[in-house]
Design an enzyme around this catalytic site. Structure first.
Site, PDB file in Angstrom:
ATOM      1  N   LYS A  74       0.865  -1.188   0.000  1.00 27.24           N
ATOM      2  CA  LYS A  74       0.000   0.000   0.000  1.00 27.24           C
ATOM      3  C   LYS A  74       0.897   1.233   0.000  1.00 27.24           C
ATOM      4  O   LYS A  74       1.844   1.314   0.794  1.00 27.24           O
ATOM      5  CB  LYS A  74      -0.882  -0.007   1.244  1.00 27.24           C
ATOM      6  N   ASP A 108      -1.587  -2.150  -4.003  1.00 27.22           N
ATOM      7  CA  ASP A 108      -2.977  -2.246  -3.552  1.00 27.22           C
ATOM      8  C   ASP A 108      -3.663  -0.898  -3.709  1.00 27.22           C
ATOM      9  O   ASP A 108      -3.007   0.146  -3.686  1.00 27.22           O
ATOM     10  CB  ASP A 108      -3.024  -2.616  -2.059  1.00 27.22           C
ATOM     11  N   MET A 109      -4.982  -0.920  -3.815  1.00 27.34           N
ATOM     12  CA  MET A 109      -5.720   0.346  -3.855  1.00 27.34           C
ATOM     13  C   MET A 109      -6.364   0.594  -2.498  1.00 27.34           C
ATOM     14  O   MET A 109      -6.930  -0.317  -1.900  1.00 27.34           O
ATOM     15  CB  MET A 109      -6.783   0.322  -4.956  1.00 27.34           C
ATOM     16  N   GLN A 137     -11.033  -0.781  -8.381  1.00 26.07           N
ATOM     17  CA  GLN A 137     -12.156  -1.222  -7.536  1.00 26.07           C
ATOM     18  C   GLN A 137     -13.477  -1.026  -8.281  1.00 26.07           C
ATOM     19  O   GLN A 137     -13.871   0.100  -8.584  1.00 26.07           O
ATOM     20  CB  GLN A 137     -12.174  -0.399  -6.246  1.00 26.07           C
ATOM     21  N   ARG A 158      -5.306  -5.747 -11.162  1.00 23.51           N
ATOM     22  CA  ARG A 158      -6.109  -6.644 -10.313  1.00 23.51           C
ATOM     23  C   ARG A 158      -7.461  -5.940 -10.133  1.00 23.51           C
ATOM     24  O   ARG A 158      -7.501  -4.784  -9.716  1.00 23.51           O
ATOM     25  CB  ARG A 158      -5.464  -6.848  -8.947  1.00 23.51           C
ATOM     26  N   GLY A 162     -13.634  -3.568  -3.950  1.00 20.34           N
ATOM     27  CA  GLY A 162     -13.296  -2.380  -3.156  1.00 20.34           C
ATOM     28  C   GLY A 162     -13.714  -2.612  -1.720  1.00 20.34           C
ATOM     29  O   GLY A 162     -14.868  -2.963  -1.465  1.00 20.34           O
ATOM     30  N   THR A 200     -11.866 -11.951  -6.247  1.00 23.21           N
ATOM     31  CA  THR A 200     -13.179 -11.988  -5.591  1.00 23.21           C
ATOM     32  C   THR A 200     -13.459 -13.391  -5.075  1.00 23.21           C
ATOM     33  O   THR A 200     -12.919 -14.371  -5.596  1.00 23.21           O
ATOM     34  CB  THR A 200     -14.302 -11.558  -6.569  1.00 23.21           C
ATOM     35  N   HIS A 201     -14.312 -13.451  -4.032  1.00 25.68           N
ATOM     36  CA  HIS A 201     -14.809 -14.749  -3.555  1.00 25.68           C
ATOM     37  C   HIS A 201     -16.234 -14.966  -4.035  1.00 25.68           C
ATOM     38  O   HIS A 201     -16.859 -15.959  -3.694  1.00 25.68           O
ATOM     39  CB  HIS A 201     -14.778 -14.787  -2.020  1.00 25.68           C
ATOM     40  N   ARG A 262     -11.568  -4.875   8.280  1.00 26.24           N
ATOM     41  CA  ARG A 262     -12.182  -4.795   6.932  1.00 26.24           C
ATOM     42  C   ARG A 262     -12.808  -6.133   6.557  1.00 26.24           C
ATOM     43  O   ARG A 262     -13.872  -6.196   5.957  1.00 26.24           O
ATOM     44  CB  ARG A 262     -11.136  -4.388   5.880  1.00 26.24           C
ATOM     45  N   ARG A 263     -12.111  -7.229   6.912  1.00 29.20           N
ATOM     46  CA  ARG A 263     -12.665  -8.554   6.581  1.00 29.20           C
ATOM     47  C   ARG A 263     -13.960  -8.786   7.352  1.00 29.20           C
ATOM     48  O   ARG A 263     -14.899  -9.377   6.832  1.00 29.20           O
ATOM     49  CB  ARG A 263     -11.657  -9.671   6.933  1.00 29.20           C
TER      50      ARG A 263
HETATM   51  P1  FDA Z   1     -18.214 -10.580  -0.956  1.00 28.85           P
HETATM   52  O1  FDA Z   1     -17.538 -10.595   0.374  1.00 28.85           O
HETATM   53  O2  FDA Z   1     -18.934  -9.355  -1.397  1.00 28.85           O
HETATM   54  O3  FDA Z   1     -19.108 -11.834  -1.105  1.00 28.85           O
HETATM   55  C1  FDA Z   1     -20.098 -11.953  -2.111  1.00 28.85           C
HETATM   56  C2  FDA Z   1     -20.537 -13.391  -2.325  1.00 28.85           C
HETATM   57  O4  FDA Z   1     -19.398 -14.234  -2.533  1.00 28.85           O
HETATM   58  C3  FDA Z   1     -21.241 -14.015  -1.159  1.00 28.85           C
HETATM   59  O5  FDA Z   1     -22.580 -13.637  -1.106  1.00 28.85           O
HETATM   60  C4  FDA Z   1     -21.018 -15.486  -1.449  1.00 28.85           C
HETATM   61  O6  FDA Z   1     -21.880 -15.897  -2.475  1.00 28.85           O
HETATM   62  C5  FDA Z   1     -19.610 -15.516  -2.012  1.00 28.85           C
HETATM   63  N1  FDA Z   1     -18.623 -15.775  -0.942  1.00 28.85           N
HETATM   64  C6  FDA Z   1     -17.795 -14.871  -0.391  1.00 28.85           C
HETATM   65  N2  FDA Z   1     -17.028 -15.445   0.549  1.00 28.85           N
HETATM   66  C7  FDA Z   1     -17.388 -16.717   0.603  1.00 28.85           C
HETATM   67  C8  FDA Z   1     -16.966 -17.818   1.384  1.00 28.85           C
HETATM   68  N3  FDA Z   1     -16.012 -17.688   2.332  1.00 28.85           N
HETATM   69  N4  FDA Z   1     -17.536 -19.017   1.174  1.00 28.85           N
HETATM   70  C9  FDA Z   1     -18.512 -19.157   0.246  1.00 28.85           C
HETATM   71  N5  FDA Z   1     -18.961 -18.147  -0.517  1.00 28.85           N
HETATM   72  C10 FDA Z   1     -18.415 -16.956  -0.352  1.00 28.85           C
HETATM   73  N6  FDA Z   1      -9.851  -4.239  -1.820  1.00 28.85           N
HETATM   74  C11 FDA Z   1      -9.381  -2.987  -1.993  1.00 28.85           C
HETATM   75  O7  FDA Z   1     -10.106  -2.021  -1.754  1.00 28.85           O
HETATM   76  N7  FDA Z   1      -8.092  -2.792  -2.429  1.00 28.85           N
HETATM   77  C12 FDA Z   1      -7.257  -3.833  -2.724  1.00 28.85           C
HETATM   78  O8  FDA Z   1      -6.113  -3.596  -3.110  1.00 28.85           O
HETATM   79  C13 FDA Z   1      -7.760  -5.144  -2.558  1.00 28.85           C
HETATM   80  N8  FDA Z   1      -6.985  -6.241  -2.828  1.00 28.85           N
HETATM   81  C14 FDA Z   1      -7.557  -7.496  -2.808  1.00 28.85           C
HETATM   82  C15 FDA Z   1      -6.811  -8.598  -3.190  1.00 28.85           C
HETATM   83  C16 FDA Z   1      -7.395  -9.849  -3.259  1.00 28.85           C
HETATM   84  C17 FDA Z   1      -6.584 -11.019  -3.717  1.00 28.85           C
HETATM   85  C18 FDA Z   1      -8.770 -10.015  -2.910  1.00 28.85           C
HETATM   86  C19 FDA Z   1      -9.461 -11.341  -3.002  1.00 28.85           C
HETATM   87  C20 FDA Z   1      -9.489  -8.931  -2.466  1.00 28.85           C
HETATM   88  C21 FDA Z   1      -8.897  -7.681  -2.389  1.00 28.85           C
HETATM   89  N9  FDA Z   1      -9.610  -6.575  -1.937  1.00 28.85           N
HETATM   90  C22 FDA Z   1      -9.079  -5.321  -2.096  1.00 28.85           C
HETATM   91  C23 FDA Z   1     -10.900  -6.772  -1.193  1.00 28.85           C
HETATM   92  C24 FDA Z   1     -12.103  -6.652  -2.099  1.00 28.85           C
HETATM   93  O9  FDA Z   1     -12.236  -5.338  -2.566  1.00 28.85           O
HETATM   94  C25 FDA Z   1     -13.394  -7.037  -1.343  1.00 28.85           C
HETATM   95  O10 FDA Z   1     -13.559  -6.168  -0.256  1.00 28.85           O
HETATM   96  C26 FDA Z   1     -13.411  -8.457  -0.837  1.00 28.85           C
HETATM   97  O11 FDA Z   1     -12.804  -9.344  -1.722  1.00 28.85           O
HETATM   98  C27 FDA Z   1     -14.875  -8.913  -0.583  1.00 28.85           C
HETATM   99  O12 FDA Z   1     -15.615  -8.906  -1.776  1.00 28.85           O
HETATM  100  P2  FDA Z   1     -15.852 -10.241  -2.651  1.00 28.85           P
HETATM  101  O13 FDA Z   1     -16.035  -9.820  -4.044  1.00 28.85           O
HETATM  102  O14 FDA Z   1     -14.731 -11.181  -2.421  1.00 28.85           O
HETATM  103  O15 FDA Z   1     -17.139 -10.936  -2.158  1.00 28.85           O
END
Ligand code: FDA
Length: 281
Positions: A74, A108-109, A137, A158, A162, A200-201, A262-263
């Site tokens: 960062k 990172d952002m 983001q 990446r 966000g 993303t997850h 944040r998590r």
């Molecule tokens: P979100 O948490 O919104 O989940 C949406 C859906 O995904 C859920 O409803 C479910 O269906 C599925 N899901 C999620 N987790 C699950 C689980 N454990 N088991 C089963 N299903 C699940 N942010 C930022 O601002 N700057 C950055 O530089 C980065 N860098 C970064 C790197 C990497 C490698 C990742 C993965 C993420 C980031 N982020 C980030 C964080 C990102 O912006 C975001 O806040 C998180 O990834 C949460 O959003 P998701 O899209 O992962 O799913």
């Protein structure tokens, strides 16, 4: 170890680089890549910024081959809030050290107060370095324009949703709108971007990325899927077994609290995990 620190261990590899490297080696044995992140942000003095840059440089030296020397940083940890000049000078040192070991630095952002300054610094560094990429983001309304510009410049992006709470004037605030923005950006990146990383997850977005790649004939070696340590490990393995590149974000260090919070904020399941442990006493 305090209770919070114990709970944070699901998301954080440990306090030292050795802890993170051990996790990276375990992942590598399963064919999973890592990007290492020395936790820290919002540094407000030059001495700490210099110490952070030195620690990142030491990390590049410490990661043993054949592990990839892939590190996320960062810019506010490297002095962006102290001065842009200091931050750029320190990042040049970091990127030179990374280049010496064929490494890669992902910037990172952070929150929207830093978006433009981070992208400006990234673009300045990109003039001299190939081994650096940025993060965009999907929640920000500006991101589709930034994606187009990154593609035109050949930047490595990446894409994530966000992690910071942003006002509706600049950000999509409904999850469906964030997903729509994410889908549009990932379609562009998969079609024309350089080594895009889909971070993303969210299963609907992962499926959309895989479907888009398949439909456009983009092979699995041309992009990667990224997730955070502690989230969906079974899915990492399924994706690797299906031939995809998966990289896990492996944070470590003593400044884990903002990352951990944040998590917790972004997913109720992560809060439930903490509450379950507390209830067990
Ligand atoms: P979100 O948490 O919104 O989940 C949406 C859906 O995904 C859920 O409803 C479910 O269906 C599925 N899901 C999620 N987790 C699950 C689980 N454990 N088991 C089963 N299903 C699940 N942010 C930022 O601002 N700057 C950055 O530089 C980065 N860098 C970064 C790197 C990497 C490698 C990742 C993965 C993420 C980031 N982020 C980030 C964080 C990102 O912006 C975001 O806040 C998180 O990834 C949460 O959003 P998701 O899209 O992962 O799913």
């Amino acid at each position: 170890m305090g209770l919070l620190a114990f709970l944070a261990r699901r998301f954080v590899a440990g306090e030292t680089a050795d802890d993170a490297i051990a996790v990276g080696q375990r992942l590598a044995r399963e064919g999973i890549r890592a990007t290492f992140d020395l936790l820290g942000e919002h540094v407000h003095d030059e001495k700490t910024a210099r110490a952070s840059a030195e620690a990142v440089i030491a990390l590049f030296a410490a990661i043993p081959p054949p592990l990839e020397r892939n590190v996320s940083v960062k810019l506010t940890q490297i002095g962006l809030d102290v001065s842009r000049e200091l931050c750029l000078a320190l990042m040049q040192d970091v990127l030179r050290a990374s280049r010496q070991v064929s490494g890669f630095v992902r910037i990172d952002m952070e929150g929207s107060r830093h978006t433009q300054a981070t992208l400006d610094a990234f673009r300045a560094l990109r003039r001299d370095f190939e081994n650096v990429g940025c993060v965009l983001q999907a929640q920000l309304r500006r991101t589709e324009t930034d994606v187009a510009e990154a593609i035109a410049r050949g930047d490595r992006v990446r894409l994530c949703k966000g992690a910071y709470r942003e006002p509706a004037t600049i950000a999509w605030t409904r999850m469906e709108d964030v997903r729509l923005s994410f889908r549009r950006s990932q379609e562009r990146l998969l079609a024309d971007g350089v080594a895009p990383a889909i971070a993303t997850h969210d299963e609907s977005l992962i499926r959309h990325a895989l479907d888009t790649a398949r439909a456009r004939g983009v092979g699995p070696e041309r992009f990667e899927l990224q997730m955070l340590l502690g989230l969906r490990p079974r899915r990492w393995r399924e994706l690797v077994a299906a031939g995809h590149r998966v990289r896990i974000y492996v944070p470590f260090g003593t400044h884990w609290l903002p990352y951990f919070l944040r998590r917790l904020r972004e997913r109720k399941e992560n809060v439930l995990f903490v509450l379950r442990h507390l209830a067990r006493g």
